[in-house]
Write a protein that holds these residues in place. Structure first.
Motif, PDB file in Angstrom:
ATOM      1  N   TRP B   4       0.832  -1.197   0.000  1.00 54.03           N
ATOM      2  CA  TRP B   4       0.000   0.000   0.000  1.00 54.03           C
ATOM      3  C   TRP B   4       0.876   1.260   0.000  1.00 54.03           C
ATOM      4  O   TRP B   4       0.652   2.183  -0.782  1.00 54.03           O
ATOM      5  CB  TRP B   4      -0.918  -0.016   1.226  1.00 54.03           C
ATOM      6  CG  TRP B   4      -1.712   1.256   1.356  1.00 54.03           C
ATOM      7  CD1 TRP B   4      -2.831   1.600   0.653  1.00 54.03           C
ATOM      8  CD2 TRP B   4      -1.411   2.369   2.199  1.00 54.03           C
ATOM      9  NE1 TRP B   4      -3.259   2.848   1.012  1.00 54.03           N
ATOM     10  CE2 TRP B   4      -2.397   3.347   1.965  1.00 54.03           C
ATOM     11  CE3 TRP B   4      -0.413   2.632   3.140  1.00 54.03           C
ATOM     12  CZ2 TRP B   4      -2.418   4.569   2.632  1.00 54.03           C
ATOM     13  CZ3 TRP B   4      -0.437   3.849   3.805  1.00 54.03           C
ATOM     14  CH2 TRP B   4      -1.428   4.797   3.566  1.00 54.03           C
ATOM     15  N   HIS B   7       2.503   1.998  -3.194  1.00 61.16           N
ATOM     16  CA  HIS B   7       1.508   2.610  -4.079  1.00 61.16           C
ATOM     17  C   HIS B   7       1.330   4.092  -3.806  1.00 61.16           C
ATOM     18  O   HIS B   7       1.182   4.888  -4.732  1.00 61.16           O
ATOM     19  CB  HIS B   7       0.161   1.910  -3.876  1.00 61.16           C
ATOM     20  CG  HIS B   7      -0.212   1.061  -5.036  1.00 61.16           C
ATOM     21  ND1 HIS B   7      -0.126  -0.310  -5.008  1.00 61.16           N
ATOM     22  CD2 HIS B   7      -0.647   1.402  -6.282  1.00 61.16           C
ATOM     23  CE1 HIS B   7      -0.511  -0.777  -6.173  1.00 61.16           C
ATOM     24  NE2 HIS B   7      -0.813   0.244  -6.973  1.00 61.16           N
ATOM     25  N   VAL B   8       1.303   4.415  -2.520  1.00 63.67           N
ATOM     26  CA  VAL B   8       1.147   5.826  -2.124  1.00 63.67           C
ATOM     27  C   VAL B   8       2.276   6.639  -2.745  1.00 63.67           C
ATOM     28  O   VAL B   8       2.070   7.718  -3.325  1.00 63.67           O
ATOM     29  CB  VAL B   8       1.156   5.968  -0.580  1.00 63.67           C
ATOM     30  CG1 VAL B   8       1.357   7.417  -0.160  1.00 63.67           C
ATOM     31  CG2 VAL B   8      -0.137   5.416   0.012  1.00 63.67           C
ATOM     32  N   GLU B  10       4.111   5.941  -5.304  1.00 70.58           N
ATOM     33  CA  GLU B  10       3.904   6.021  -6.759  1.00 70.58           C
ATOM     34  C   GLU B  10       2.891   7.100  -7.120  1.00 70.58           C
ATOM     35  O   GLU B  10       3.116   7.921  -8.000  1.00 70.58           O
ATOM     36  CB  GLU B  10       3.325   4.691  -7.251  1.00 70.58           C
ATOM     37  CG  GLU B  10       4.270   3.821  -8.044  1.00 70.58           C
ATOM     38  CD  GLU B  10       3.603   2.473  -8.277  1.00 70.58           C
ATOM     39  OE1 GLU B  10       2.528   2.420  -8.900  1.00 70.58           O
ATOM     40  OE2 GLU B  10       4.158   1.480  -7.757  1.00 70.58           O
ATOM     41  N   ARG B  11       1.745   7.059  -6.394  1.00 68.78           N
ATOM     42  CA  ARG B  11       0.661   8.008  -6.692  1.00 68.78           C
ATOM     43  C   ARG B  11       1.104   9.441  -6.397  1.00 68.78           C
ATOM     44  O   ARG B  11       0.679  10.388  -7.074  1.00 68.78           O
ATOM     45  CB  ARG B  11      -0.584   7.674  -5.875  1.00 68.78           C
ATOM     46  CG  ARG B  11      -1.365   6.489  -6.447  1.00 68.78           C
ATOM     47  CD  ARG B  11      -2.229   5.842  -5.390  1.00 68.78           C
ATOM     48  NE  ARG B  11      -3.233   6.762  -4.834  1.00 68.78           N
ATOM     49  CZ  ARG B  11      -3.829   6.583  -3.659  1.00 68.78           C
ATOM     50  NH1 ARG B  11      -3.510   5.550  -2.898  1.00 68.78           N
ATOM     51  NH2 ARG B  11      -4.724   7.441  -3.239  1.00 68.78           N
ATOM     52  N   ALA B  12       1.930   9.596  -5.365  1.00 69.75           N
ATOM     53  CA  ALA B  12       2.365  10.944  -4.970  1.00 69.75           C
ATOM     54  C   ALA B  12       3.116  11.624  -6.107  1.00 69.75           C
ATOM     55  O   ALA B  12       3.013  12.849  -6.297  1.00 69.75           O
ATOM     56  CB  ALA B  12       3.236  10.862  -3.725  1.00 69.75           C
ATOM     57  N   ALA B  14       2.489  11.599  -9.070  1.00 68.87           N
ATOM     58  CA  ALA B  14       1.570  12.140 -10.069  1.00 68.87           C
ATOM     59  C   ALA B  14       0.827  13.388  -9.587  1.00 68.87           C
ATOM     60  O   ALA B  14       0.155  14.059 -10.354  1.00 68.87           O
ATOM     61  CB  ALA B  14       0.569  11.061 -10.462  1.00 68.87           C
ATOM     62  N   VAL B  15       0.938  13.687  -8.280  1.00 69.88           N
ATOM     63  CA  VAL B  15       0.226  14.861  -7.755  1.00 69.88           C
ATOM     64  C   VAL B  15       0.949  16.129  -8.203  1.00 69.88           C
ATOM     65  O   VAL B  15       2.154  16.277  -8.009  1.00 69.88           O
ATOM     66  CB  VAL B  15       0.145  14.814  -6.208  1.00 69.88           C
ATOM     67  CG1 VAL B  15      -0.410  16.111  -5.653  1.00 69.88           C
ATOM     68  CG2 VAL B  15      -0.692  13.631  -5.758  1.00 69.88           C
ATOM     69  N   SER B  55      -6.034  -2.270  -1.015  1.00 70.31           N
ATOM     70  CA  SER B  55      -6.188  -1.693  -2.348  1.00 70.31           C
ATOM     71  C   SER B  55      -7.647  -1.324  -2.544  1.00 70.31           C
ATOM     72  O   SER B  55      -8.498  -2.176  -2.749  1.00 70.31           O
ATOM     73  CB  SER B  55      -5.726  -2.714  -3.394  1.00 70.31           C
ATOM     74  OG  SER B  55      -6.015  -2.211  -4.666  1.00 70.31           O
ATOM     75  N   THR B  58      -9.904   5.025  -5.399  1.00 72.51           N
ATOM     76  CA  THR B  58      -9.430   6.314  -4.886  1.00 72.51           C
ATOM     77  C   THR B  58     -10.450   7.426  -5.106  1.00 72.51           C
ATOM     78  O   THR B  58     -10.208   8.573  -4.783  1.00 72.51           O
ATOM     79  CB  THR B  58      -8.102   6.709  -5.547  1.00 72.51           C
ATOM     80  OG1 THR B  58      -8.259   6.619  -6.958  1.00 72.51           O
ATOM     81  CG2 THR B  58      -6.979   5.791  -5.088  1.00 72.51           C
ATOM     82  N   LEU B 130      -0.642  13.250  -0.555  1.00 76.99           N
ATOM     83  CA  LEU B 130      -1.822  12.864  -1.341  1.00 76.99           C
ATOM     84  C   LEU B 130      -3.055  13.751  -1.172  1.00 76.99           C
ATOM     85  O   LEU B 130      -3.950  13.721  -2.021  1.00 76.99           O
ATOM     86  CB  LEU B 130      -2.224  11.421  -1.017  1.00 76.99           C
ATOM     87  CG  LEU B 130      -1.305  10.307  -1.517  1.00 76.99           C
ATOM     88  CD1 LEU B 130      -1.914   8.951  -1.182  1.00 76.99           C
ATOM     89  CD2 LEU B 130      -1.041  10.415  -3.014  1.00 76.99           C
TER      90      LEU B 130
END
Ligand SMILES: Nc1ncnc2c1ncn2[C@@H]1O[C@H](COP(=O)(O)OP(=O)(O)O)[C@@H](O)[C@H]1O
Ligand SMILES: [Mg+2]
Lengths: 253, 415
Positions: B4, B7-8, B10-12, B14-15, B55, B58, B130
């Motif tokens: 998890w 993933h966070v 990774e997603r960060a 894209a912010v 998972s 979002t 995030l």
């Protein structure tokens, strides 16, 4: 109503009540006077069944039942009420829920229906008014932050709400000014109906000007040393308890 | 490492918004973190197993209304699954109050974002990187905002969400802020709030963390108090699958006063963890904290109360009191006081106890004909209810009291 025969009781290791006799008939008002430490409050605690107050000897009958065998709440449900000399503060419990539980517990014990919230509120408001307590006090914690006088008036408000058969008032007058004293006395007098009985514990004659007793008893060193009519209270007021000490010392010697 | 968290991170990446430079710093710190295990002090009694490989979606399109509270006329700012659904432009705001979305660049946001909350909170860092959705509440100097501001955070099912609240109280300003979170579905919500309270300003604060069931709620409220400012905060928490809150109260100025009451009521099998840290960095500050918990069968509560009095913080007066009531043998509390005092002229009291019944109070209730079982219920609940009665906002107290009472009675029945 209440018969106490040769009662001996102790707190922890100390015997405080030492051979007390008292007979109270329906509708009577008995005043109990006596010096500090005589055992007046102890008597109230023993009668109400407080833990730690142990009966060593004697009998107490309340409306035909053996009072000493009953639990604290059973005594209350049977109609015994004690107005505390020092009412207890319970900050997390509101007066409202406290009184509601209490009134309904008594009603249930008498075989009556519980009061609805609206009925209860109406009764509580009237009682508040009668003892001169502001309504918002119902929302506050039990006795929380109350002045001495407010606590005493709260006890009387409970007396009015609970309609006991026998009420013991433990120094309900101490620390009150004349106006507050009047409020307390009026509250008590409003409950006198010829059937209810009262034990009025007091230091001063003053309260007895407002609540006229049928009998006055002097309690000293754990027993009743003298009984009489209202005039006995006036005697005590005039001469104090000094004579008592001497008489008792003489007795013991 | 948790999947998890990977993933966070990774997603960060894209912010991309106006806060990105600050978020980048947080991301760097986040990357240095190791996933907490039993030996991680801050997570010793709270397992993150449920989050490890989590998972969830979002986003969601769920609609929800703010829960109504009779007698409370609040300015409601509503988040549903992390989405701000209140049109801020439509709000009728009193003079001296500005409310912006976090997406809009503002000095107030810049001034507060990550500036109050300490950076060691793992999920705080997650939220830093995030949480693009949030509100910025800015109260001007001397403004007295009577109308409470309520931030509602609703988590539905199968969704992960991150929200942020930033509050700036100008000099001598006054305001009331309520953080009101709830949700019962399988969700993960991180909700962090930072409060910058200027000289002589007064904040009345509430946090209701009423997540239950499968909800995972991790959040924090963090306060920085300047000279002569005042904070009165009440936190009410349920447990859920996992509820973890971190509260930091930082006396950054002199003569500040903080009062922090918190109460947690845990239904069977729930988990609740509160870490509170009081930092007295400056002299003459006072703090009073009351923490009280009632813990149902097989539920577990963790309370970690830390008071840190820095070397310069002379004449500090700090009191922390934690009482817990376990409703059954299967109920569990881990309570730990942590005192670190480096100044010599201070008064500090810290106590943790398992609640005991006040015999005199019990006797008093019994003499009024209340049976013993009911009297014990009243007294046991009373010790939490006392904190409800202590809330300055009576509408909130009147709303909460019966809800908590009901919860307590259900807990008793099931314990
Ligand atoms: N819990 C207790 N333990 C020991 N002695 C007590 C306790 N409570 C009262 N006493 C003693 O019992 C005696 C009677 O007290 P009390 O009944 O309060 O007197 P009164 O009400 O007549 O002033 C006093 O000597 C007092 O010190
Ligand atoms: Mg006495």
């Amino acid at each position: 109503m209440l018969t106490i025969k040769d009662l001996h009781a102790r707190v922890e290791e100390k015997t405080i009540i030492k051979g007390l006799n008292l007979e109270i008939k329906p509708g009577e008002v008995h005043a109990i006077m006596g010096p500090n430490g005589a055992g007046k409050s102890t008597l109230g605690y023993v009668l109400s069944g407080r833990e730690g107050y142990e009966v060593e000897q004697g009998e107490v009958t309340f409306n035909g039942a053996n009072l000493l065998e009953m639990e604290v709440e059973e005594r209350a449900q049977a109609g015994l009420f004690l107005a505390f000399q020092y009412p207890v503060e319970i900050p997390g419990v509101s007066n409202m829920e406290f009184m509601k539980e209490s009134v309904n517990a008594m009603r249930k014990a008498r075989g009556e229906d519980e009061l609805s919230s609206a009925e209860f509120l109406k009764k509580a408001k009237a009682a508040c008014k009668q003892v001169n307590l502001p309504l918002d006090f119902l929302k506050r914690g039990v006795n929380e932050g109350f002045s001495g006088g407010e606590k005493k008036r709260n006890e009387i408000m409970q007396l009015i709400m609970l309609e006991p058969k026998l009420a013991i008032l433990d120094e309900s007058d101490s620390g009150l000014d004349v106006d507050a004293l009047q409020v307390v006395a009026n509250g008590v007098n409003s409950q006198r109906d010829g059937k209810r009985s009262f034990i009025v514990v007091t230091h001063y004659q003053r309260l007895l000007d407002f609540i006229e007793p049928d009998y006055v008893h002097i309690l000293a060193q754990g027993k009743i040393v003298k009984s009489g009519g209202p005039e006995l209270a006036k005697e005590v007021e005039a001469s104090g308890y000094a004579w008592l000490g001497q008489a008792q010392e003489g007795e013991e010697a | 490492m948790s999947q998890w968290l990977a993933h966070v991170i990774e997603r960060a990446a894209a912010v991309d918004d106006w806060l990105s430079p600050v978020r980048a710093e947080a991301l760097a710190k986040l990357k240095e973190q190791t996933w907490p295990g039993r030996r991680t002090e801050a997570w010793r009694y709270t397992s993150l197993h449920a989050v490890e490989d989590l998972s969830l979606a979002t986003e969601s399109s769920v609609q929800a209304e703010a829960p109504a509270i009779a007698g409370l006329d609040a300015l409601d700012l509503v988040f549903v699954d992390g989405r701000l659904t209140t049109p801020l432009a439509d709000l009728d705001l009193p003079e001296g109050l500005t409310i912006r979305a976090l997406t809009d660049k503002s000095e107030a946001a810049e001034h507060v974002f990550t500036k109050v909350k300490p950076s060691h909170h793992l999920f705080g860092l997650v939220n830093d990187v995030l949480a693009t959705q949030g509100v910025v509440i800015d109260v001007a100097q001397d403004a007295v905002i009577e109308r409470p501001i309520r931030v509602v955070n609703f988590a539905s099912d199968n969704v992960e969400s991150h929200t942020r609240v930033l509050v700036s109280l100008g000099k001598n300003a006054k305001a009331t802020v309520i953080e009101h979170g709830s949700g019962t579905g399988h969700s993960l919500n991180t909700a962090f709030a930072e409060y910058d309270i200027a000289n002589e300003a007064r904040l009345e604060h509430y946090r209701f963390a009423l997540h239950q069931g499968d909800a995972i709620h991790v959040g924090g409220s963090h306060f920085k108090l300047a000279n002569k400012s005042r904070l009165n905060s009440t936190l009410i928490g349920y447990g859920s699958q996992l509820t973890r809150l971190d509260v930091d109260i930082i006396h950054a100025g002199e003569h500040a006063h903080a009062k922090f009451n918190n109460a947690y009521l845990l239904a069977p099998k729930e988990h609740f963890d509160l870490h509170s840290t009081i930092e007295h960095a400056m002299p003459n500050g006072t703090t009073e904290e009351n923490a009280r918990g009632i813990i149902g069968d097989k539920a577990k509560a963790v309370f970690n109360g830390r008071i840190h009095i820095h070397r310069d913080a002379q004449k500090t007066l700090a009191e922390l009191n934690n009482r817990n009531l376990l409703l059954s043998r299967g109920a569990q509390i881990n309570t730990k006081p942590e005192l670190e005092i480096y100044a010599d002229d201070v008064q500090c009291a810290h106590g943790a106890t398992v609640a005991e019944i006040d015999e005199e109070a019990l006797y008093y209730l019994l003499t009024r004909g209340i049976n013993k079982q009911m009297a014990l219920v009243m007294l046991n609940f009373g010790f939490v209810q006392e904190l409800v009665f202590d809330m300055p906002n009576k509408a909130l107290a009147d709303w909460l009291q019966p809800i908590l009472k009901q919860r307590f009675e259900d807990m008793m029945e099931r314990s």
